[in-house]
Enzyme design. Structure first.
Site, PDB file in Angstrom:
ATOM      1  N   LYS A 288       1.081  -0.873  -0.163  1.00 17.07           N
ATOM      2  CA  LYS A 288      -0.027  -0.010  -0.138  1.00 17.07           C
ATOM      3  C   LYS A 288       1.012   0.919  -0.333  1.00 17.07           C
ATOM      4  O   LYS A 288       0.325   2.300  -0.145  1.00 17.07           O
ATOM      5  CB  LYS A 288      -0.810  -0.100   1.492  1.00 17.07           C
ATOM      6  CG  LYS A 288      -1.924   1.358   0.905  1.00 17.07           C
ATOM      7  CD  LYS A 288      -2.704   0.803   2.300  1.00 17.07           C
ATOM      8  CE  LYS A 288      -3.633   2.043   3.264  1.00 17.07           C
ATOM      9  NZ  LYS A 288      -5.005   1.708   3.711  1.00 17.07           N
TER      10      LYS A 288
ATOM     11  N   GLU B  58     -10.464   6.319   5.604  1.00 20.30           N
ATOM     12  CA  GLU B  58     -10.190   5.335   6.626  1.00 20.30           C
ATOM     13  C   GLU B  58     -11.632   5.734   8.693  1.00 20.30           C
ATOM     14  O   GLU B  58     -12.178   4.847   8.955  1.00 20.30           O
ATOM     15  CB  GLU B  58      -9.235   4.248   6.997  1.00 20.30           C
ATOM     16  CG  GLU B  58      -9.190   3.248   5.994  1.00 20.30           C
ATOM     17  CD  GLU B  58      -7.325   3.387   5.852  1.00 20.30           C
ATOM     18  OE1 GLU B  58      -6.431   3.554   6.764  1.00 20.30           O
ATOM     19  OE2 GLU B  58      -7.182   2.330   4.386  1.00 20.30           O
TER      20      GLU B  58
ATOM     21  N   ASP C 223      -6.306   6.833  14.219  1.00 23.60           N
ATOM     22  CA  ASP C 223      -6.328   5.278  13.503  1.00 23.60           C
ATOM     23  C   ASP C 223      -4.847   5.294  13.402  1.00 23.60           C
ATOM     24  O   ASP C 223      -3.983   5.588  13.049  1.00 23.60           O
ATOM     25  CB  ASP C 223      -6.914   5.611  12.736  1.00 23.60           C
ATOM     26  CG  ASP C 223      -6.815   3.768  11.287  1.00 23.60           C
ATOM     27  OD1 ASP C 223      -5.760   3.231  12.409  1.00 23.60           O
ATOM     28  OD2 ASP C 223      -7.225   3.894  10.706  1.00 23.60           O
TER      29      ASP C 223
HETATM   30 MG    MG Z   1      -6.174   0.392   8.914  1.00 29.31          MG
END
Ligand code: MG
Ligand code: ADP
Length: 629
Positions: free
Chosen positions: A87, A186, A208
């Site tokens: 990613k 997200e 996060d």
């Molecule tokens: Mg994650």
């Protein structure tokens, strides 16, 4: 700010035609797939009962690649053919990767291609193709579990992903045969999961900390509507960095040098990760590492020693936390709840420091590993049309301010950063010169005051402005950002109605780290910028006054002034020219004022003589930038 409904096409199937939809958390470290069943949203396990799919792909010669846990087993023994954290490479060019200084164990294919490819035993693959393997595995899992073909999916991405990275994610989904209903940030997905379960209105922080990225968002939930107030983060901070710190500690303890090979490094990182995760529940863990030259090292790592090692790293996440509060003008005690997302938030030290910072215990009702996938599944269910009466809206924000260039190389911000989108803002500008019939519109993105410090997004010209004295024309410039982040800018002259417009992609080509850098720069240079702006503004004003007076003197000086009056004005003009060359904004301002006082009578006489004459001889088209209001 009014909230605008984001409409989605094809939203009203018959109730019995329930479409199969899934939410996918395509993570740096782990990926998940979730769906909404009659009993509510659930993540889907593989046949062995594991919900998390490690985002690892292992390529082999003459056989299809392995994905997930099976692939992860090869990390230590066959690192070149076992790709993890792909990613981080999504949407990046070759130059971004070779220039990052990161020590990657993979072999990049040499060549002039802008898209980097990795050389493996199974062939050469790009980040998009490797991510597609992970998505394919999730798709198989979902279709087996749901017993049919997926109609569409929502895939989550970090809030800081730019256009190129989002596009790469879409491409990977297409390769995997998935229909992407929407990409969702997200943290927003996590809020969806919590918001619907609790239904409590107020301001939420989503913190996060995953394996490779950190995102923090401030969201407001009211009457079933989520509004993203602000986002910030660090795309190169996560649990991997904790592993690295622990691995370095082991290297120091075991006397392993910096020249350790990839195999050894991978083994160390795996051991470090195991120790870190174990320390969530245990006060101390034992470590055992095979040494390259043979033999083993054995040791103990206590939780307190571990916390000492990683505390600076966790404290680094608090600066973005401070920034979102400041951007949204929200005090820490106005935050209703703090939502933790990502495996790394299981570490007790993270919970403690985050709790202390916001002055409240973070929520732990939804598993931090699954909360993003669950939110994505809820959103996918709505977008697939399975809940026609559902009215949940999701709003995103602009990552950087958008504006245009005004005279003197200054940027006038029209849409400030962190404005929820879709948004439309109009601002009025005017002409700078007498008889100006065209205006150059230069669209910019960035936080700094000067054009040279911002990023140029596009230019166009508005032509056919009727000739008028400077400052008389009214040009309305409208900035519009749609739900997908596409910006269009249009300019309209209000009396004659001439129009021109341009469509630009606001973040095209900007990498996430560039966006962060621009934000950091704007903070570091804030006071310097204000001073530069004030000076430029005064210089522009001086030029405007001098130019206007020169024109007026050329036209009417002879007929309307006696020689004494004219000399007095010319002296004041000279004085202003002198001040204009210096760097003292207040001095320029004073000189402008004196000149205006001396020329007041002259201006009044010219008015009387008829302003129309001033326009003669200006039929030639003159292009200049807009002047501020
Ligand atoms: Mg994650
Ligand atoms: P990503 O969103 O980047 O895919 P995840 O949310 O799946 O990442 O988080 C993965 C990270 O969480 C890894 O670095 C993993 O080591 C870490 N992690 C998982 N469990 C724990 C734990 N108990 N304590 C600390 N870190 C953990």
């Amino acid at each position: 700010m009014t909230l605008l409904q984001i409409s989605e096409p094809g939203r009203s199937p018959e109730p019995h035609q329930r479409r199969l939809a899934a939410g996918i958390d395509l993570g740096t470290t782990n990926s998940l797939v979730a769906t909404v069943r009659s009993g509510g949203p659930v993540t889907l396990p593989d046949s062995a009962g594991h919900h998390l799919l490690p985002s690892v792909v292992h390529y082999r010669k003459g056989a299809p690649p392995l994905v997930g846990e099976e692939a992860r087993r090869h990390l230590a023994t066959d690192p070149q053919n076992t790709i993890s954290s792909i990613k981080r490479m999504m949407g990046k060019g070759s130059a971004d990767i070779t220039g990052s200084g990161q020590r990657l164990p993979y072999r990049l294919v040499e060549g002039d291609s802008a898209v980097p490819r990795l050389h493996t035993a199974g062939g050469e693959f790009s980040a998009v193709e490797i991510s597609a393997e992970i998505l394919r595995a999730l798709r198989r899992r979902a279709e087996q579990s749901l017993g049919g073909e997926l109609y569409g999916v929502v895939i989550t991405v970090p809030a800081y992903f730019d256009d190129a990275q989002r596009q790469a994610t879409r491409d990977a989904a297409r390769l995997a045969g998935l229909n992407v209903l929407r990409l969702l940030n997200e943290p927003t997905a996590a809020a969806v999961a919590y918001g619907l379960e609790q239904g409590a209105e107020g301001i939420y922080v989503v913190y996060d900390l995953g394996g490779g990225t950190f995102d923090v968002s401030l969201l407001r939930l009211s009457r079933g509507v989520f509004e993203v107030l602000a986002t910030a983060g660090d795309t190169a901070l996560g649990g991997d960095d904790m592993d690295l710190l622990v691995a370095r500690w082991i290297m120091r303890q075991a006397g392993i040098g910096d020249d350790a090979g990839h195999h050894q490094l991978r083994r160390l990182l795996a051991a470090a990760r195991g120790a870190k995760e174990g320390l969530t529940t245990a006060g101390s863990v034992s470590l055992e590492v095979e040494l390259e030259g043979g033999g083993r090292w054995r040791g103990q790592l206590s939780r307190s020693r571990f916390e000492q090692l990683v505390e600076p790293l966790i404290k680094k996440t608090l600066a973005p936390c401070r920034r979102v509060l400041r951007d949204a003008s929200v005090a820490a005690d106005q935050v209703r709840e703090v939502i933790l997302v990502g495996g790394s938030t299981r570490a007790p030290l993270v919970q403690r420091l985050v709790g202390e910072f916001f002055g409240k215990e973070p929520l732990d009702g939804v598993d931090p590993d699954r909360v993003v996938a669950i939110g994505a599944a809820i959103q996918a269910d709505i977008l697939a049309g399975n809940k026609p009466d559902q009215e949940m809206l999701l709003l995103d924000v602009t990552p950087l301010s958008l504006g245009l260039e005004t005279m003197g190389g200054l940027v006038e911000k029209v849409i400030p950063r962190n404005t929820p989108i879709p948004v439309s803002r109009a601002q009025e500008f005017t002409t700078y010169r007498d008889g100006q019939t065209a205006m150059a519109i230069h669209v910019l993105q960035g936080e700094r005051e000067l054009v040279s410090d911002c990023r140029s997004l596009g230019r166009f010209e508005l032509r056919g402005i009727p000739p008028m004295v400077a400052g008389a024309a009214r040009i309305r410039v409208t900035f519009q950002v749609d739900a997908d982040g596409l910006l269009s800018v249009s300019a309209r002259e209000e009396t004659k109605g001439v129009e021109a417009s341009i469509q630009v992609k606001p973040s095209y080509g900007l990498t996430d780290s560039e966006i962060e850098q621009m934000l950091k720069d704007s903070l570091a240079h804030a006071s310097e910028d204000v001073a530069a702006r004030t000076l430029r503004e005064q210089q522009v004003e001086a030029d405007r006054v001098l130019e206007a007076l020169k024109t007026a003197l050329d036209e009417d000086g002879e007929s309307l002034l006696d020689s004494g009056e004219r000399t007095a004005i010319e002296e004041a003009m000279e004085e202003l020219r002198g001040a204009r060359e210096g760097s003292d904004a207040r001095e320029i301002k004073r000189a402008i004022k004196r000149l205006e006082q001396r020329s007041q009578a002259f201006a009044a006489r010219r008015m009387d003589a008829g302003i129309k004459r001033a326009l003669q001889g200006h039929a030639l088209e003159e292009v200049a930038g807009p002047a501020g209001r």
